[in-house]
Design a protein around this motif. Structure first.
Motif, PDB file in Angstrom:
ATOM      1  N   GLU A 232       0.821  -1.209   0.000  1.00 42.12           N
ATOM      2  CA  GLU A 232       0.000   0.000   0.000  1.00 42.12           C
ATOM      3  C   GLU A 232       0.856   1.260   0.000  1.00 42.12           C
ATOM      4  O   GLU A 232       1.958   1.289   0.550  1.00 42.12           O
ATOM      5  N   LYS A 233       0.330   2.312  -0.601  1.00 44.39           N
ATOM      6  CA  LYS A 233       0.989   3.615  -0.548  1.00 44.39           C
ATOM      7  C   LYS A 233       0.999   4.080   0.902  1.00 44.39           C
ATOM      8  O   LYS A 233      -0.028   4.049   1.594  1.00 44.39           O
ATOM      9  N   LEU A 234       2.147   4.508   1.377  1.00 40.72           N
ATOM     10  CA  LEU A 234       2.279   4.842   2.787  1.00 40.72           C
ATOM     11  C   LEU A 234       1.901   6.293   3.056  1.00 40.72           C
ATOM     12  O   LEU A 234       2.293   7.197   2.342  1.00 40.72           O
ATOM     13  N   THR A 235       1.115   6.456   4.090  1.00 40.87           N
ATOM     14  CA  THR A 235       0.791   7.744   4.689  1.00 40.87           C
ATOM     15  C   THR A 235       1.008   7.588   6.183  1.00 40.87           C
ATOM     16  O   THR A 235       1.131   6.450   6.685  1.00 40.87           O
ATOM     17  N   VAL A 239       0.906   3.908   8.078  1.00 37.96           N
ATOM     18  CA  VAL A 239       2.040   3.482   8.906  1.00 37.96           C
ATOM     19  C   VAL A 239       1.590   3.203  10.331  1.00 37.96           C
ATOM     20  O   VAL A 239       1.985   2.198  10.942  1.00 37.96           O
ATOM     21  N   ALA A 240       0.738   4.059  10.856  1.00 38.93           N
ATOM     22  CA  ALA A 240       0.233   3.848  12.217  1.00 38.93           C
ATOM     23  C   ALA A 240      -0.595   2.573  12.301  1.00 38.93           C
ATOM     24  O   ALA A 240      -0.541   1.856  13.317  1.00 38.93           O
ATOM     25  N   HIS A 248       6.957  -4.027  13.295  1.00 43.95           N
ATOM     26  CA  HIS A 248       8.044  -3.221  13.851  1.00 43.95           C
ATOM     27  C   HIS A 248       8.802  -2.451  12.779  1.00 43.95           C
ATOM     28  O   HIS A 248       9.384  -1.402  13.055  1.00 43.95           O
ATOM     29  N   ARG A 249       8.825  -3.003  11.562  1.00 44.17           N
ATOM     30  CA  ARG A 249       9.628  -2.398  10.499  1.00 44.17           C
ATOM     31  C   ARG A 249       8.899  -2.552   9.165  1.00 44.17           C
ATOM     32  O   ARG A 249       8.418  -3.637   8.834  1.00 44.17           O
ATOM     33  N   LEU A 250       8.851  -1.487   8.382  1.00 46.09           N
ATOM     34  CA  LEU A 250       8.361  -1.531   7.015  1.00 46.09           C
ATOM     35  C   LEU A 250       9.544  -1.366   6.079  1.00 46.09           C
ATOM     36  O   LEU A 250      10.282  -0.378   6.176  1.00 46.09           O
ATOM     37  N   GLY A 280       5.639   9.601   8.571  1.00 48.28           N
ATOM     38  CA  GLY A 280       5.254   9.548   9.971  1.00 48.28           C
ATOM     39  C   GLY A 280       5.857   8.411  10.752  1.00 48.28           C
ATOM     40  O   GLY A 280       5.300   8.020  11.790  1.00 48.28           O
ATOM     41  N   ALA A 281       6.985   7.880  10.298  1.00 47.26           N
ATOM     42  CA  ALA A 281       7.678   6.835  11.047  1.00 47.26           C
ATOM     43  C   ALA A 281       8.829   7.445  11.818  1.00 47.26           C
ATOM     44  O   ALA A 281       9.322   8.514  11.481  1.00 47.26           O
TER      45      ALA A 281
END
Length: 286
Positions: A232-235, A239-240, A248-250, A280-281
């Motif tokens: 998925e496209k990250l926002t 991420v949350a 724990h990790r992307l 936002g990580a």
């Protein structure tokens, strides 16, 4: 946050490895992940992940070069096809990477799925899970035991030793795969699990299965780290959500990476867009 794809596409050159390794570290990424395919079916046929002329380097060699131009970012294999390796030689290679990187190695392993590749390597798919389990035991005794020895069905040695030992007290081992056997392997031999190309729904299901396998084996599920390459496209919200599921990790991968060789400029744009500060990580400080 990590970046998947080091050693392939625009990162399959010395210049690309130096450029993107240094950039990822500068942007606060925690880790870099290099995949493995020694050969690919030609012509391409399912389930091959890419065309046979797609450039992809040996992951340990690629990561060794990156180790020389970085100081903090962790260096992961995503993932080594364990049954295709000689475990004694692989133990030496992984320990060597840990030494030259000053303790930044993360060993990701899987059992493989491309039968033409295995055949070319002289490996049969049958029994590959049992070989992988035994290979992990063999590597561990070479890394950590005072008198390394192994007497198994696939590996046997004694009266030998291998130095230097890894810098880390325990090299993190993350096990890839979505089968019940993969979850059991992660619980028994790993410090974590790697889920490749998952959305949030599939990640939730797999993490539930991983936790069930841990509980069945009497292991605390909280001891296992979870790494996911998301589809998925990250926002910040996405991420949350992954974090709330127990990820724990992307380790992000450009969506069209496997279908065409993206340009260096495209990959750089992707790395900037998914930097920890942009999605936002938590950034990994120097």
């Amino acid at each position: 946050m990590g970046v998947f794809g080091i050693g392939m596409g625009p990162c399959a050159t010395a210049a690309g490895l130096r450029r993107f390794g240094a950039l990822a570290e500068e942007l606060g990424y925690e880790s870099l992940w290099a995949p493995e395919h020694v050969v690919l079916p030609s012509p391409r046929q399912p389930p091959s992940p890419m065309d046979p002329d797609y450039p992809i380097l040996d992951p340990l060699i690629a990561l060794a070069l990156v180790a020389g131009v970085t100081r903090r970012v962790r260096l992961g294999t995503g993932v080594l096809i364990l049954p295709q390796h000689n475990p004694v030689r692989l133990a030496k290679e992984v320990a060597s990477l840990d030494v030259v990187s000053e303790g930044r190695t993360v060993l990701g392993v899987g059992v493989g799925y491309l039968e033409p590749e295995m055949a070319a390597m002289g490996v049969t798919p049958r029994g590959r899970g049992a070989r992988a389990d035994e290979f992990l035991q063999a590597m561990r005794t070479l890394w950590y035991d005072e008198a390394p020895a192994m007497d198994g069905s696939h590996v046997s040695f004694s009266g030998v030793d291998a130095w230097p030992r890894p810098v880390q007290e325990r090299i993190p081992v993350v096990v890839g795969g979505r089968s019940p056997a993969a979850f059991r392997r992660a619980v028994r031999y790993g410090s974590g699990w790697y889920g490749f190309r998952l959305d949030r729904a599939r990640a939730e299901d797999d993490i539930s299965s991983l936790r069930a396998a841990a509980s069945a084996a009497g292991r605390d599920p909280s001891e296992l780290t979870v790494t996911v390459t998301p589809t998925e496209k990250l926002t910040p919200e996405v991420v949350a959500d992954y974090a709330a599921l127990g990820v724990h990790r992307l380790a992000v991968m450009q969506p069209d990476f496997r279908f065409r060789v993206v340009t260096a400029g495209e990959f750089e744009e992707f790395v900037y867009a998914n930097a920890p500060g942009e999605v936002g990580a938590a950034a990994h400080g120097a």
